[in-house]
Enzyme design. Structure first.
Site, short mmCIF file in Angstrom:
data_model
loop_
_atom_site.label_atom_id
_atom_site.label_comp_id
_atom_site.label_asym_id
_atom_site.label_seq_id
_atom_site.Cartn_x
_atom_site.Cartn_y
_atom_site.Cartn_z
N CYS A 88 0.86 -1.18 0.00
CA CYS A 88 0.00 0.00 0.00
C CYS A 88 0.90 1.24 0.00
O CYS A 88 1.95 1.27 0.63
CB CYS A 88 -0.95 0.00 1.19
SG CYS A 88 -0.31 0.77 2.67
N GLU A 89 0.48 2.23 -0.77
CA GLU A 89 1.34 3.40 -0.92
C GLU A 89 1.29 4.32 0.29
O GLU A 89 2.09 5.25 0.40
CB GLU A 89 0.98 4.17 -2.20
CG GLU A 89 -0.37 4.85 -2.18
CD GLU A 89 -0.66 5.54 -3.51
OE1 GLU A 89 0.04 5.25 -4.49
OE2 GLU A 89 -1.60 6.36 -3.55
N HIS A 90 0.37 4.10 1.20
CA HIS A 90 0.28 4.97 2.38
C HIS A 90 1.21 4.54 3.50
O HIS A 90 1.71 5.37 4.25
CB HIS A 90 -1.16 4.99 2.91
CG HIS A 90 -2.13 5.46 1.87
ND1 HIS A 90 -3.32 4.80 1.60
CD2 HIS A 90 -2.07 6.49 1.01
CE1 HIS A 90 -3.95 5.42 0.62
NE2 HIS A 90 -3.22 6.45 0.24
N HIS A 91 1.44 3.21 3.62
CA HIS A 91 2.27 2.70 4.73
C HIS A 91 3.42 1.85 4.24
O HIS A 91 4.26 1.45 5.04
CB HIS A 91 1.40 1.89 5.70
CG HIS A 91 0.22 2.63 6.24
ND1 HIS A 91 -1.00 2.62 5.62
CD2 HIS A 91 0.10 3.43 7.31
CE1 HIS A 91 -1.85 3.36 6.31
NE2 HIS A 91 -1.21 3.88 7.34
N GLN A 129 -5.60 -0.37 -3.67
CA GLN A 129 -6.31 -1.47 -4.32
C GLN A 129 -7.23 -0.99 -5.43
O GLN A 129 -7.35 -1.62 -6.48
CB GLN A 129 -7.10 -2.25 -3.25
CG GLN A 129 -7.80 -3.49 -3.80
CD GLN A 129 -8.53 -4.26 -2.71
OE1 GLN A 129 -8.15 -4.21 -1.54
NE2 GLN A 129 -9.57 -4.97 -3.09
N HIS A 157 -5.36 -6.16 3.99
CA HIS A 157 -4.40 -5.06 4.10
C HIS A 157 -3.68 -5.12 5.44
O HIS A 157 -4.30 -4.93 6.48
CB HIS A 157 -5.12 -3.72 3.94
CG HIS A 157 -5.60 -3.50 2.55
ND1 HIS A 157 -5.01 -2.58 1.70
CD2 HIS A 157 -6.59 -4.09 1.84
CE1 HIS A 157 -5.63 -2.61 0.53
NE2 HIS A 157 -6.60 -3.51 0.59
N CYS A 159 -1.67 -3.03 6.64
CA CYS A 159 -1.63 -1.74 7.34
C CYS A 159 -2.85 -1.58 8.24
O CYS A 159 -2.80 -0.86 9.24
CB CYS A 159 -1.51 -0.59 6.35
SG CYS A 159 -2.91 -0.38 5.24
ZN LIG Z 1 -1.93 1.39 4.11
#
Ligand SMILES: [Zn+2]
Length: 196
Positions: A88-91, A129, A157, A159
């Protein structure tokens, strides 16, 4: 992680720079990067991250076009249960699960393994996703120009699960489609076939 998963982008200079960054990350986390167990960790992580994001340097459309065959078959083609692993690009933590793809040919088909390759290429990038689902759909639509394409992705996920934000076993489902799949009946046929 094996070096054969690396490509031309993973130059020795780049690996070296990533290595020193991860060395610093370990220090900032309160670890001792010089203790025995961690000595080779910065290099391992550098190579692992380059391998896990190798999809940036691969052309999914080209993969489909390289195995595009003329064929009169006009029924739904389904490739289900394609395992994938992404970040995931956030975490930058893993999300992983299964992708299911269907398309209805309009004069051209592609090798079934190529569909799985497309999923592999888009998942080996920093992703969300939703966008991954859309990119797989668009790539197949553009390369094969089928009567319709539909993509369903089911994923867990890390994260959310590791940080305890969501229920431990939550599965996120996304889907996207074009053309013939605008008909509810066609979507239903696909959904029934992937459940089996
Ligand atoms: Zn994430």
């Amino acid at each position: 992680m094996s070096d054969i998963l690396l490509n031309d982008f993973a130059t020795p200079e780049r690996i070296e720079a990533l290595k020193s960054s991860y060395h610093q990350v370990l220090t900032l986390l309160g670890e001792d990067p010089e203790r025995e167990g961690l000595l080779k960790t910065p290099e391992r992580v550098a190579k692992a991250m380059l391998a896990l994001t190798r999809g940036y340097h691969m052309d999914a459309r080209e993969v489909l076009l390289s195995a595009k065959f003329k064929e009169d078959y006009r029924q739904m083609v389904i490739v289900k249960d394609i395992d994938f692993f992404s970040l995931c690009e956030h975490h930058m933590l893993p999300f992983y699960g299964k992708a299911h793809v269907a398309y209805i040919p309009n004069g051209y088909i592609t090798g079934l393994s190529k569909i799985a390759r497309v999923v592999d290429i888009f998942s080996h990038r920093l992703q969300v996703q939703e966008r991954m689902t859309l990119q797989i759909k668009e790539c197949i639509q553009e390369a094969l120009d089928p009567l319709g394409v539909m993509v369903v992705v089911e994923a867990r996920h890390m994260c959310m699960q590791m940080r305890g934000v969501e229920k431990q076993n939550a599965i996120t489902t996304t889907s996207d489609f074009t053309g013939a799949f605008n008909r509810a009946k066609t979507r239903e046929e696909f959904m029934n076939l992937i459940k089996a």
